[in-house]
Design a protein around this motif. Structure first.
Motif, short mmCIF file in Angstrom:
data_model
loop_
_atom_site.label_atom_id
_atom_site.label_comp_id
_atom_site.label_asym_id
_atom_site.label_seq_id
_atom_site.Cartn_x
_atom_site.Cartn_y
_atom_site.Cartn_z
N ASN A 867 0.84 -1.20 0.00
CA ASN A 867 0.00 0.00 0.00
C ASN A 867 0.87 1.25 0.00
OD1 ASN A 867 -2.06 1.80 0.16
ND2 ASN A 867 -2.64 1.31 2.27
N PRO A 868 0.92 1.96 -1.10
CA PRO A 868 0.12 1.71 -2.30
C PRO A 868 0.84 0.87 -3.35
CG PRO A 868 1.21 3.82 -2.48
CD PRO A 868 1.65 3.23 -1.17
N ASP A 880 5.39 0.58 -1.23
CA ASP A 880 5.43 0.40 0.23
C ASP A 880 4.90 -0.99 0.56
OD1 ASP A 880 5.52 0.82 2.98
OD2 ASP A 880 3.55 1.80 3.03
MG MG Z 1 1.79 2.85 2.62
#
Ligand code: MG
Ligand code: ADP
Length: 907
Positions: A867-868, A880
């Motif tokens: 995410n994302p 991430d």
């Molecule tokens: Mg993140």
């Protein structure tokens, strides 16, 4: 009596004839049994085929080989029925070639042709795979037909090479072989159905604990079985009474004139386990236990008796069972009234719900094929009933009420198959946290979060409803009318405009389409009618006009279903004007489904019989009618899409992933979050597109890394993120700096990190800046009960606000991928919104397919959070990633084994 604790690696499963066997690793304590198997319970001929000769000490040598101290080089599983070892399967794993194991099998002669060898092999395949074995090899005599048939039927590819009267067999243990799984499923189905026969089509029944006391459970059940016209003998067992209701009673099960197939235990909880043991000893094949409130010890003893003596068990805490098949006619329950004979299968966890459901079905006039009150589900569960109904040749509608799932993944797989054949509907009980609290205390069931249940039902093609009323509403439609086309476009017709508008609203709320209609209906209807959809015929419409209008709509290619609301008007009291006539005199079964709403009707739903005898579902309100149509539309959609194979994820390196996991767990035995470097390695092993991430331990390395990465970044920019172990939300903590162009900016960012995070700061991750795109969340959550689930959502820093997610149980099929992408509220953003180009959907699908593989390959993977994932027109990249691991035993949800009730396990 002591209860043999089910140790690790022990499982119980059914042979083809329904016999329960216990499968467990063979050890030094089993020497006698292994010797007995080879020396006494195999004929000379079987021994010759097994040992390639008639050497006298072959059995001794086999016992020595199989029952030594457990080491790494040998896997040996034995199958026991009671105390008898009926067969073994083993493989030797050579030190120098651990991928290829040498296989051997032996089954006692009297247990041949009952699927014991195949079952043992399935379990050995599972154990061997977990040890990294990729291929089984075996030498067999060409004349050993039995063993060749076992290999041929297994479902795995088999390669044979003939060499001087011996055949060298080679079986690759491909992990994702759908053909193998289907073969295992089919064997499982047959064994299950065989084992359920004594329960659901018994030839004779005993009521143990039948009492003379008026109003007692035992007496009631006995009276009902007799009164219901059961086709076989019924015996009462009661040590205190010589006769009950004028018929003889027997002091014990052993004293009965013959062994009953089924025993209904109407004894109090503390007496259940002993009664079960007694039944098992004489050869009873199925039990229904009515008592509730068994303690952990009794629960353990009850299950143990059932497994040991091959009895299937309904309950405890069951209201009983009813079979309407004229060849059986068994009413062994103390709840409602014996259901009408028919074709709906009903299984409920709660007896009270069962009574209510049967009553509603009776009002509607829907008959029941079999009814089972499952109660606490120590053994027989919804999964078993689905397989029975799939195979009984009578049932064409399955109605379930479930509060918990014992083996949700196996259930999902069975349901997926059965739903293709007949509609499967369930009341999804225990959705809310409060409801789950109730469910847990109510029937000792495990809690299961809503999102997971929804995913489970959707994947399995099950119609999940929110209550008994909605279940019956949907069943009324699915049982009597054709399915609409998957598009689900509805025409609403009413003779009173206001009701028509309500119906149109109800359709819209249920997600149904109401296409605008052309003007050509106008010539069929009285002046003043409005024809755009909803169609308002006005109260002046005659039955003939209405019938013509309905026929025209039915023929229209833009319409998939009709919802007709009729209000009685002063005119309608004249039969010549009764508009309902138009519905009933029209063709009963139409091209499209038709439902009616008569707001003045007293019951929520009933059938009206058309002129041709075909039932038309009629609802008292527009909302349930529209919801029923939406359920039918969902089923049509599900059926229209092929089930599909597991989603394709080529080039996954399981080996590297596994060694990363074992390396991590060796240093962190309790589990935890992976550091950024191992995270990147793990994701890379499965081809997940993590952006280049360079680890920098200090300011200088960060600047150097940024220099190297700048040209990869969007508009020459990089991103720097502070890292410390255990961090959660970086941007909220001020640990993310995006869009950095110059060395000075990178240096500045690092200095700020050092200032705000002090000694906590372990270093920084430097990444190229990704091109702008849609920020998605993709991940895996591991549920204790359901196993791994893959999630897709709208992501980025506003994830929680958006709260837009889709989830599916892994492994995902191609169909699941499509479903997940399209069912997000934010889907239009992905498909190209407001002039923006669509994102690279193939790249998004690939991320999901790879997550699914990662989750199924690594049971230790409890959480992955990408995410994302930034998705643009030409690809998707994750910037991430967080991964959490926990130690877990390997578990194959599809391995054939009987469930272990949670209560009994504690015993
Ligand atoms: Mg993140
Ligand atoms: P966290 O989720 O812990 O707050 P992220 O690494 O996800 O930290 O960063 C937060 C946001 O910063 C992301 O949602 C994204 O908008 C942006 N971002 C982070 N890394 C990059 C990158 N490499 N390229 C572009 N944007 C990024």
């Amino acid at each position: 009596m002591s209860i043999a604790r089910l140790g690790r690696g022990t499982a119980e499963a059914l042979l083809a004839d329904g016999t329960t066997v216990t499968i467990r690793p063979v050890g030094p304590q089993d020497r006698e049994a292994v010797l007995g198997l080879h020396a006494d319970r195999m004929s000379e001929e079987s021994r010759r085929l097994r040992f390639f000769g008639v050497s006298r000490d072959a059995p001794l040598r086999a016992a020595d080989r199989l029952c030594g101290e457990p080491g790494d080089g040998l896997l040996c599983l034995g199958a026991w029925v009671g105390d008898e070892l009926i067969g073994e399967a083993d493989c030797e794993i050579p030190d120098d070639r651990p991928e290829t194991a040498e296989l051997a099998l032996a089954v006692a002669d009297r247990w041949h042709r009952r699927g014991a060898a195949t079952l043992l092999l399935e379990h050995l395949v599972h154990a061997a795979r977990a040890r990294g074995v990729r291929v089984f090899e075996a030498d067999t005599l060409a004349g050993n037909r039995g063993v060749h048939k076992v290999f041929a039927d297994l479902g795995l590819p088999v390669h044979r090479r003939l060499d001087r009267g011996e055949i060298r067999v080679r079986v690759p243990l491909d992990e994702s072989d759908e053909r193998y799984r289907a073969a295992v499923d089919e064997r499982g189905r047959r064994a299950d159905v065989a084992s359920l026969r004594a329960l659901l089509r018994p030839g004779s029944v005993a009521v143990v604990g039948a009492s003379r006391r008026e109003g007692s459970v035992g007496r009631t059940v006995l009276a009902r079985i007799r009164g219901g016209g059961f086709t076989g003998p019924v015996w009462a067992v009661n040590p205190q009474a010589a006769e009950i209701d004028g018929e003889p009673a027997y002091p014990s099960v052993a004293a009965l004139p013959a062994v009953p197939d089924l025993a209904v235990l109407a004894v109090p909880a503390p007496a259940v386990a002993d009664a079960a043991e007694e039944c098992g000893r004489v050869g009873v094949r199925a039990l229904v236990v009515l008592a509730s409130g068994l303690g952990a010890d009794e629960a353990g003893r009850l299950t143990h008796a059932c497994r040991r003596h091959s009895m299937r068990l309904v309950g405890p805490n069951s209201l009983g069972t009813a079979q309407t098949d004229p060849a059986v006619r068994l009413d062994a329950e103390f709840g409602g009234a014996f259901p009408l004979p028919g074709t709906a299968g009903v299984a409920v966890q709660s007896g009270g719900v069962g009574i209510a459901l049967l009553k509603r079905l009776a009002w509607l006039g829907v008959g029941v094929s079999s009814f089972v009150s499952l109660g606490d589900k120590y053994d027989v569960s919804g999964n078993d009933l689905l397989q029975w109904w799939e195979s009984d040749g009578r049932t064409d509608l399955a109605l379930l009420h479930l509060e918990s799932f014992g083996s949700p993944r196996a259930f999902a797989r069975t349901a997926r198959r059965v739903s293709r054949k007949l509609p499967v509907l369930t009341v999804d009980a225990g959705r809310s946290p409060a409801g789950r609290r109730g469910a847990a205390s109510h029937t000792a069931a495990a809690a299961t979060p809503t999102v997971i249940r929804e995913a489970l039902f959707r994947q399995a093609g099950i119609t999940a409803t929110r209550g008994i009323g909605e279940l019956v509403d949907a069943a009324a439609l699915l049982h009597a009318q054709p399915l609409p086309a998957p598009r689900g476009a509805v025409a609403v017709v009413s003779n009173a405009g206001g009701i028509g508008i309500l119906a149109a609203d109800a359709c819209a709320d249920a997600g149904l389409l109401l296409p605008e209609l052309a003007d050509d209906l106008r010539r069929l209807l009285p002046g003043g009618a409005s024809v755009r959809n909803p169609v308002d015929t006005t109260a002046a419409v005659s039955p003939t006009e209405l019938a013509r209008c309905l026929e025209a709509l039915e023929r229209s290619p833009s319409i998939d279903a009709l919802l007709v609301c009729l209000v009685p008007t002063a005119l309608a009291t004249d039969p010549a004007h009764d508009p309902v006539r138009a519905l009933l005199e029209g063709p009963g079964r139409r091209r499209v489904p038709i439902v009616a709403v008569l707001p003045d009707q007293e019951v929520p739903v009933r059938y009206l019989k058309g002129a041709d005898g075909h039932p038309l579902p009629v609802y008292a309100d527009t909302v349930p009618a529209a919801r029923a149509l939406a359920h039918a539309r969902d089923r049509a959609r599900w059926l229209a899409e092929p089930a599909g194979e597991d989603a394709d994820a080529p080039g996954c390196d399981v080996r590297t992933a596994r060694s990363l996991v074992s390396g991590f767990l060796a240093t962190t035995p309790e589990g935890g979050w992976l550091d950024p470097v191992s995270t990147a390695d793990l994701l890379e092993s499965h081809g997940l597109p993590l952006t280049t991430s360079v680890w920098a331990r200090d300011e200088h390395s960060a600047v150097v890394a940024a220099g190297a990465l700048r040209r990869l970044g969007y508009e020459g920019k990089v991103v720097v993120k502070a890292y410390w172990p255990g961090q959660v939300h970086k941007s909220a903590a001020g640990a993310v700096r995006v869009g950095l162009r110059t060395d000075a900016e990178v240096r500045g960012a690092y200095r700020e990190f050092a200032e705000s995070f002090g000694t906590r700061l372990a270093g920084a991750v430097v990444q190229p800046m990704a091109a702008p795109g849609i920020e998605l969340l993709a991940g895996v959550v591991q549920d204790r009960v359901f196993g791994p689930l893959v999630v897709l959502g709208m992501g980025g820093t506003a994830t929680d606000v958006l709260d837009d997610r889709a989830a599916r149980l892994a492994p995902l099929t191609e169909r699941d991928l499509t479903g997940m992408v399209t069912e997000l509220r934010g889907a239009p953003l992905l498909l190209g919104h407001d002039g923006a180009p669509p994102v690279d959907l193939a790249a998004v699908r690939s991320v999901l397919a790879r997550l699914s593989r990662l989750a199924t390959d690594l049971p230790e993977l409890v959480e992955v959070d990408l995410n994302p994932v930034i998705a643009g027109p030409t690809g998707a990249v994750c910037v991430d990633a967080r991964v959490r691991l926990e130690p877990r035993p390997s578990f194959d949800p599809y391995l054939r084994r009987l469930r272990r009730p949670a209560v009994a396990e504690e015993a």
